[in-house]
Design a protein around this motif. Structure first.
Motif, PDB file in Angstrom:
ATOM      1  N   CYS A 176      34.131  13.223  19.843  1.00 30.39           N
ATOM      2  CA  CYS A 176      33.445  13.125  18.296  1.00 30.39           C
ATOM      3  C   CYS A 176      32.199  12.389  18.370  1.00 30.39           C
ATOM      4  O   CYS A 176      32.400  11.057  18.705  1.00 30.39           O
ATOM      5  CB  CYS A 176      34.340  12.820  17.179  1.00 30.39           C
ATOM      6  N   GLY A 181      30.218  12.255  15.706  1.00 32.03           N
ATOM      7  CA  GLY A 181      29.970  11.824  14.136  1.00 32.03           C
ATOM      8  C   GLY A 181      28.916  12.452  13.533  1.00 32.03           C
ATOM      9  O   GLY A 181      28.137  11.796  12.830  1.00 32.03           O
ATOM     10  N   ARG A 224      29.310  15.106  11.526  1.00 33.00           N
ATOM     11  CA  ARG A 224      29.556  15.762  10.405  1.00 33.00           C
ATOM     12  C   ARG A 224      29.178  17.076  10.022  1.00 33.00           C
ATOM     13  O   ARG A 224      29.363  17.470   8.809  1.00 33.00           O
ATOM     14  CB  ARG A 224      28.777  14.801   9.277  1.00 33.00           C
ATOM     15  N   ILE A 235      34.634  11.836   6.653  1.00 33.83           N
ATOM     16  CA  ILE A 235      34.147  11.155   7.644  1.00 33.83           C
ATOM     17  C   ILE A 235      33.419  10.191   7.338  1.00 33.83           C
ATOM     18  O   ILE A 235      32.652  10.194   6.380  1.00 33.83           O
ATOM     19  CB  ILE A 235      33.374  12.186   8.751  1.00 33.83           C
ATOM     20  N   THR A 252      30.836   7.287   8.912  1.00 30.07           N
ATOM     21  CA  THR A 252      30.527   6.599  10.365  1.00 30.07           C
ATOM     22  C   THR A 252      29.524   5.469  10.011  1.00 30.07           C
ATOM     23  O   THR A 252      28.968   5.182   8.875  1.00 30.07           O
ATOM     24  CB  THR A 252      29.392   7.749  10.888  1.00 30.07           C
ATOM     25  N   LYS A 289      27.023   9.950  21.873  1.00 27.90           N
ATOM     26  CA  LYS A 289      27.178   9.283  20.711  1.00 27.90           C
ATOM     27  C   LYS A 289      26.569   8.384  20.040  1.00 27.90           C
ATOM     28  O   LYS A 289      25.728   7.480  20.753  1.00 27.90           O
ATOM     29  CB  LYS A 289      28.629   8.577  20.977  1.00 27.90           C
ATOM     30  N   PHE A 309      27.174   7.000  16.983  1.00 30.46           N
ATOM     31  CA  PHE A 309      27.717   6.730  15.533  1.00 30.46           C
ATOM     32  C   PHE A 309      29.122   5.918  16.075  1.00 30.46           C
ATOM     33  O   PHE A 309      29.947   6.825  16.828  1.00 30.46           O
ATOM     34  CB  PHE A 309      28.016   7.631  14.580  1.00 30.46           C
ATOM     35  N   HIS A 310      29.604   5.325  15.433  1.00 32.26           N
ATOM     36  CA  HIS A 310      30.920   4.959  15.220  1.00 32.26           C
ATOM     37  C   HIS A 310      31.652   5.555  14.225  1.00 32.26           C
ATOM     38  O   HIS A 310      31.311   5.512  13.020  1.00 32.26           O
ATOM     39  CB  HIS A 310      31.232   3.287  14.844  1.00 32.26           C
ATOM     40  N   VAL A 311      32.733   6.450  14.587  1.00 29.79           N
ATOM     41  CA  VAL A 311      33.433   7.524  13.733  1.00 29.79           C
ATOM     42  C   VAL A 311      34.435   6.262  13.232  1.00 29.79           C
ATOM     43  O   VAL A 311      35.571   6.185  13.612  1.00 29.79           O
ATOM     44  CB  VAL A 311      33.894   8.553  14.420  1.00 29.79           C
ATOM     45  N   PHE A 333      38.002   9.471  10.154  1.00 33.32           N
ATOM     46  CA  PHE A 333      38.127  10.809  10.270  1.00 33.32           C
ATOM     47  C   PHE A 333      39.400  11.280   9.879  1.00 33.32           C
ATOM     48  O   PHE A 333      40.365  11.174  10.406  1.00 33.32           O
ATOM     49  CB  PHE A 333      37.883  11.119  12.018  1.00 33.32           C
ATOM     50  N   SER A 386      40.810   8.626  13.372  1.00 34.13           N
ATOM     51  CA  SER A 386      39.722   7.605  13.765  1.00 34.13           C
ATOM     52  C   SER A 386      40.781   6.616  14.664  1.00 34.13           C
ATOM     53  O   SER A 386      41.706   6.141  14.466  1.00 34.13           O
ATOM     54  CB  SER A 386      39.072   7.065  12.957  1.00 34.13           C
TER      55      SER A 386
END
Lengths: 388, 177, 168, 351
Positions: B57, B59, B61, B74, B76, B94, B96-98, B101, B144
């Motif tokens: 993922c 992130g 959205r 979500i 992020t 990537k 974003f830190h997700v 989720f 997550s």
């Protein structure tokens, strides 16, 4: 065996001597009742077994679809549309997709067109099978119900294979279909047709031409053609009254003009034209015609990418449209207004069962309670669509 | 009178025909499955339970936006400038830190709309269908990988960065807590 | 018959009550005055060369300032269609009912009354149809605010409640 | 009664010292208990059978889990569930009548068992008016149904009860008339006597007497008996698509179980009467099969008719009220009158 009586309307205006005079019996049929096909409530005023008036009360399943649609983006409406007439989701989303495509001026890929026809005709058969079964239940025969569901199960399996859903598919999208057919699916559809067509004889032996069934439905709930048109009936209910009107022929959409099929109308074989038996038999015959269309479509389907014309972003220009298609229950119309934004401004649904049900008070008068059940069943209503 | 006898005759004959049909079916093998013992083989596309391969993922959205019933939530946090979160299996970077989720399967309408826009195809429907539970909260699936502490840490860092950014713009000193 | 000709026939018969004709859009429409709907409908249904015997759809809509009613008509015999439109203000949303001409309109007008609050004059039985009889307001109006609860049953969605709680 | 008393005293010689009235009461009590046990077991079996038959006719399997082999214990489990359910009586119901109704219906069906001949010796009471007794007692059930329907204070129940009364009252007539033809031939009202008069191989059964007239009488009896026990196509009193559940809409738990039990017991009774009156009762079809005991034949014949009842139920739709009346008054009744006439003349000619 028995002769069916059509009670003359004057019956209730007879002078009854005072000591014999009785009150009318007020009955609530529904919202929980085995044969109202959902949460419909019919307020009955009866004189013994004879119905003096029947007033339907609807709205128990109102899910504010039209309000919801105003909040959704154009593709997001499709799952909601599926849920209106949950027995014929494919036909519902087909109507919506066609309406939006027409507003956008979108030409849909050929293969997707054929896939759409195949799935919506399969869904028509599935829906009529449910009708067959529940109508059998309404008049007291239990076995046809399970036979109908046995065949429907195979259709659902086919749908699951192509779309992933068993009841609500979200398969027909604006601009095409969600998936192309998996390998061997079309052959399976053909196999299904081979399997299905002989089953019609079984239904006919078991139910259609059973004398008791004929007595229960022939001459019951006769809807004359002019009344049917005035009440805006559509689909098999209208055709049962002997009106040769099928949107697939009279106002062709999709590619229905490429196929050869007959429009089945009620002929009054067992009673009067427009009785419950005619409405029932029109649906039985329609299943055969649908199978015919499916066979032709499977034979003609071209190769290609069914998802080619699905737009990534749906932009609908400002304007409005009323678009109607023939679902198993009749004329399903979408009146869609767009202001060019990402949400529809108004999606009004002209649900066929909504109009079909509105005739109930007119035909129910003077029939018996058991007949009322037979009439209600023959209108083939789906409350999800009526209440939306 | 003829009609009368004809009716009786028809009634008897059609009833016998019908009985013939049902009698034949006594010997037709059943079409039902004994569910817990035999299970239907579900096709590949069947849409039952949503699953997210969180490692892929990024992130973005898109699924959250596509969902008509808002069952996906979500959260992020933007990765720092010097941070490298790696890439999804199809090469998407990537950013974003997700941190959250969540999918509420009790709200899900199984329409499959969320799976199409996903750029890394990390959210998809699996053919697993018996996931009933006794508590409605168990139907909220958390995908997550971040622990609450990590999330807290990341949030604080983000807040600091924001404050720093704001300071850089306005030139004021950061207020002390 | 083409939309243009239908418009001419109507214009000849009703003069000032025919307000507008637009053939530029996808489906040409004729705008009529709200208190003449019944006469116009009667005319459209009964004239031999028009014979609009089938009311496909009757929809109400919120146009912002005004409320609109749209009639989609079809003739089974001649296979022609026309769209009629009429507009009323939100303060006095009175439209003449066409339920006696096409019975289809009966329930559709009830629905428009229920969801948009359009008052159909001379309707035989103008009651709410989808919502409970004691519901307040007309939900399809753009400015509609749903009530918090109805007979003690909470109406707001679960996540909206959460948001309300978060805001407090 | 006498053979049973004899059995008693043979088993326990000490009993013969007791006064006759006490002995008779004891024996009657035990016989009643045995009958009750039989009805209960038969009903359980019949319900299971009906489920299985319906399932296989509809390409299903029916209950398969409880008890192992083909779910044989399913109805036992269901009965236990029904017995343990809360006993609900609607607030506005007439409590006394409401409670009385299932008892009446059930005791009527028990009472009918009294004159059924199981074999040459075993018959609880060989009344010389056995047939008359059974006809009169079985029509009492309608009082129970009417009571239940009325006392429930539910409109659907009332509908069911009224329909039931109309139905049973009119179908009594073709039943009695078709049985009169049997009486004309056998010249006795005693159940045992009717069976005895059919001695020989199966061709001497009443159904093949005066062929095809007695066969028609049998068919008339069978159709009318379907209506008598509210089975499809005459299940109007409980027509589920019209009247929710008819007269027992408000019943639940044990009281409902009693209605249910009575229904299946009644199915057996009408089939047993048909077997006695038309199919030679406990007599074997061929005299060389004499070594197989009577109850086997009697039960087998009755069970076969029960099977046909179920078969019909899962095939046919339901009639409407006026058609039901039409069938009784305009088809079955005149036909049975004509049959009586023919049979009597034939009797006269062959005198």
């Amino acid at each position: 065996m028995a002769q069916t009586n059509n009670f003359p309307e004057t019956r209730f205006e007879l002078e009854i001597p005072d000591p014999l005079k009785t009150d009318e019996f007020i009955l609530n049929m529904g919202p929980q009742h085995p044969s109202t096909h959902g949460v419909l409530r019919v307020l009955l005023k009866t004189d013994g077994e004879i119905v003096e008036s029947a007033t339907p009360y609807i709205g128990y399943l109102h899910r504010t679809f039209e309000k919801h649609a105003e909040r959704m983006t154009w593709p997001q409406v499709v799952p909601y549309v599926d849920r209106m007439d949950y027995l014929a989701s494919m036909n519902n989303s087909l109507g919506y997709a066609l309406a939006v495509e027409k507003m956008m001026g979108l030409e849909v890929n050929e293969r997707a067109q054929y896939l759409r026809i195949i799935v919506s005709e399969l869904n028509r058969i599935a829906s009529h099978l449910v009708f067959l079964g529940t109508y059998g239940l309404d008049v007291g025969a239990f076995t046809p119900f399970l036979y109908g569901f046995r065949e429907r199960e195979r259709i659902i399996d086919l749908f699951e294979e192509i779309s992933g859903g068993r009841l609500l598919y979200n398969y027909i999208w604006i601009g095409g279909v969600a998936f192309d057919a998996p390998d061997g699916w079309l052959e399976k559809v053909n196999e299904f047709c081979d399997y299905f067509e002989p089953k019609i004889k079984e239904y006919n032996d078991l139910l259609t031409f059973n004398k008791i069934f004929i007595e229960r439905t022939a001459n019951v709930g006769v809807i004359p053609a002019d009344l049917a048109i005035n009440y805006g009936l559509s689909g098999p209910t209208l055709r049962g009254s002997g009106v040769n009107f099928d949107l697939r022929k009279n106002d062709p959409y999709c590619i229905y003009d490429r196929f050869d099929f007959n429009v089945c109308i009620g002929k009054g074989e067992q009673g009067t034209v427009g009785d419950s038996w005619d409405r029932y038999y029109v649906r039985i015959e329609e299943m055969v015609e649908s199978a015919k269309i499916i066979r032709q479509a499977v034979n003609q389907i071209p190769d290609g990418d069914a998802k080619e014309t699905v737009p990534r972003n749906v932009r609908v220009p400002a304007g409005e449209i009323y678009f109607r298609t023939e679902t198993p229950r009749g004329e399903l119309g979408y009146y869609i207004v767009s202001d060019g934004g990402k949400n529809p401004v108004r999606v009004k649904v002209r649900a066929p069962a909504f109009c079909n049900l509105s005739i109930l008070p007119a035909v129910a008068r003077g029939t018996m309670v058991a007949d009322l059940v037979a009439i209600l069943g023959s209108l083939d209503i789906v409350l999800g669509e009526i209440d939306r | 009178m003829r009609e009368y006898f004809k009716n009786i005759y028809e009634a008897i004959v059609t009833i016998l025909i019908g009985m013939g049909v049902t009698f034949r079916h006594l010997f037709v093998p059943s079409v039902t499955l004994q569910y817990p013992h035999e299970k239907l083989k579900l096709p590949e596309r069947s849409r039952m339970k949503l699953f997210v391969n969180i490692d892929d993922c990024i992130g973005c959205r898109q699924c959250e936006r596509a969902c008509p019933v808002d069952c996906i939530t979500i959260d992020t946090i933007k990765a720092g400038k010097d941070e490298d979160l790696g890439a999804a299996s199809n090469g998407q970077k990537k950013r974003f830190h997700v941190t959250k989720f969540d999918i509420d399967m009790s709200l899900c309408c199984f329409c499959n709309l969320c799976t199409f826009p996903c750029p890394t195809e990390c959210i998809y429907m699996t053919p697993e269908f018996d996931f009933a539970t006794y508590d409605r909260n168990n139907l909220i699936y958390h995908f997550s990988n971040y622990t609450p502490e990590q999330v807290q840490e990341l949030k604080e860092r983000e807040a600091q960065q924001k404050a720093a950014l704001a300071n850089a713009k306005t030139g004021k000193k950061p207020e002390q807590k | 018959m083409e939309a243009k000709e239908i418009y001419q026939r109507l214009k000849d018969a009703f003069q000032d009550d025919i307000l507008e004709f637009n053939a530029e859009v996808l489906q040409p429409f004729i705008k009529i005055s709200p208190d003449k709907t019944e006469e116009i409908a009667q005319f459209l249904r009964d004239e031999d060369d028009l014979e609009f015997d089938y009311l496909m759809c009757l929809s109400g809509l919120d146009l912002g300032e005004n409320l609109g009613v749209v009639y989609h008509l079809y003739s089974m015999k001649f296979n022609h269609k026309i769209v009629l439109k009429t507009e009323v203000s939100k303060e006095q949303p009175n439209v003449n009912s066409v339920a006696d001409i096409w019975r289809t309109a009966d329930w559709h007008e009830r629905e428009a009354y229920d969801l948009l609050g359009i008052n159909f004059v001379n309707h035989p039985d103008l009651r709410r149809i989808l919502l409970p009889d004691d519901w307040e307001g007309h939900p399809l109006r753009k400015d509609y605010q749903p009530p918090k609860s109805w007979h003690g049953i909470p109406v707001t969605l679960a996540n909206e409640e959460e948001q309300d709680g978060a805001n407090e | 009664m006498e053979p049973i008393l004899k059995l008693f005293t043979d088993l326990l010689p000490g009993l013969s010292q007791l006064p006759y009235w006490l002995l008779a009461t004891l024996a009657a009590l035990i016989a009643a208990l045995v009958l009750f046990g039989f009805i209960a077991v038969f009903a359980l079996f019949a319900i299971w059978l009906e489920r299985k038959i319906s399932a296989h006719m509809q390409d299903r399997l029916g209950p398969m889990e409880v008890g192992g082999w083909h779910g044989w214990a399913q109805t036992i489990a269901d009965t236990l569930k029904l017995l343990m359910k809360e006993d609900i009586i609607p607030e506005k119901a007439d409590r006394i009548l409401f409670k009385l109704a299932p008892m009446i219906v059930f005791s009527v069906s028990i009472a009918s068992f009294v004159v059924l001949p199981w074999s040459r010796d075993f018959i609880p009471a060989d009344l010389n008016v056995g047939l008359l007794y059974i006809l009169s007692i079985s029509s009492l059930a309608v009082i129970g149904i009417l009571m239940g329907g009325w006392a429930s204070n539910n409109k659907w129940s009332l509908y069911g009860a009224m329909r039931s009364v109309a139905q049973i009252v009119s179908y009594e007539i073709p039943i009695s008339l078709s049985l009169i033809t049997v009486i004309l031939i056998t010249g006795t009202l005693s159940m045992q006597g009717i069976v005895q008069s059919q001695q020989g191989n199966f061709l001497s059964w009443n159904i093949f007497h005066y062929f095809p007239f007695m066969f028609v009488a049998f068919v008339i009896y069978f159709i009318a008996s379907l209506a008598e026990v509210n089975r499809t196509p005459f299940d109007l009193p409980e027509a589920e698509s019209e009247l929710v559940a008819g007269f027992h809409t408000e019943y639940s738990g044990m009281r409902f179980a009693f209605f249910f039990l009575a229904e299946y017991a009644n199915m057996f009774i009408v089939s047993a009467i048909a077997a006695t009156a038309f199919l030679g009762g406990w007599l074997p079809p061929f005299s060389f099969l004499d070594f197989i005991p009577g109850p086997f034949w009697f039960f087998g014949k009755a069970l076969f008719l029960v099977f046909v009842q179920m078969w019909l139920r899962w095939t046919l739709p339901r009639l409407r009220v006026d058609q039901l009346m039409y069938t009784s008054w305009k088809v079955l009744t005149p036909f049975s009158f004509v049959l009586i006439l023919i049979v009597s003349f034939w009797q006269l000619l062959t005198l």
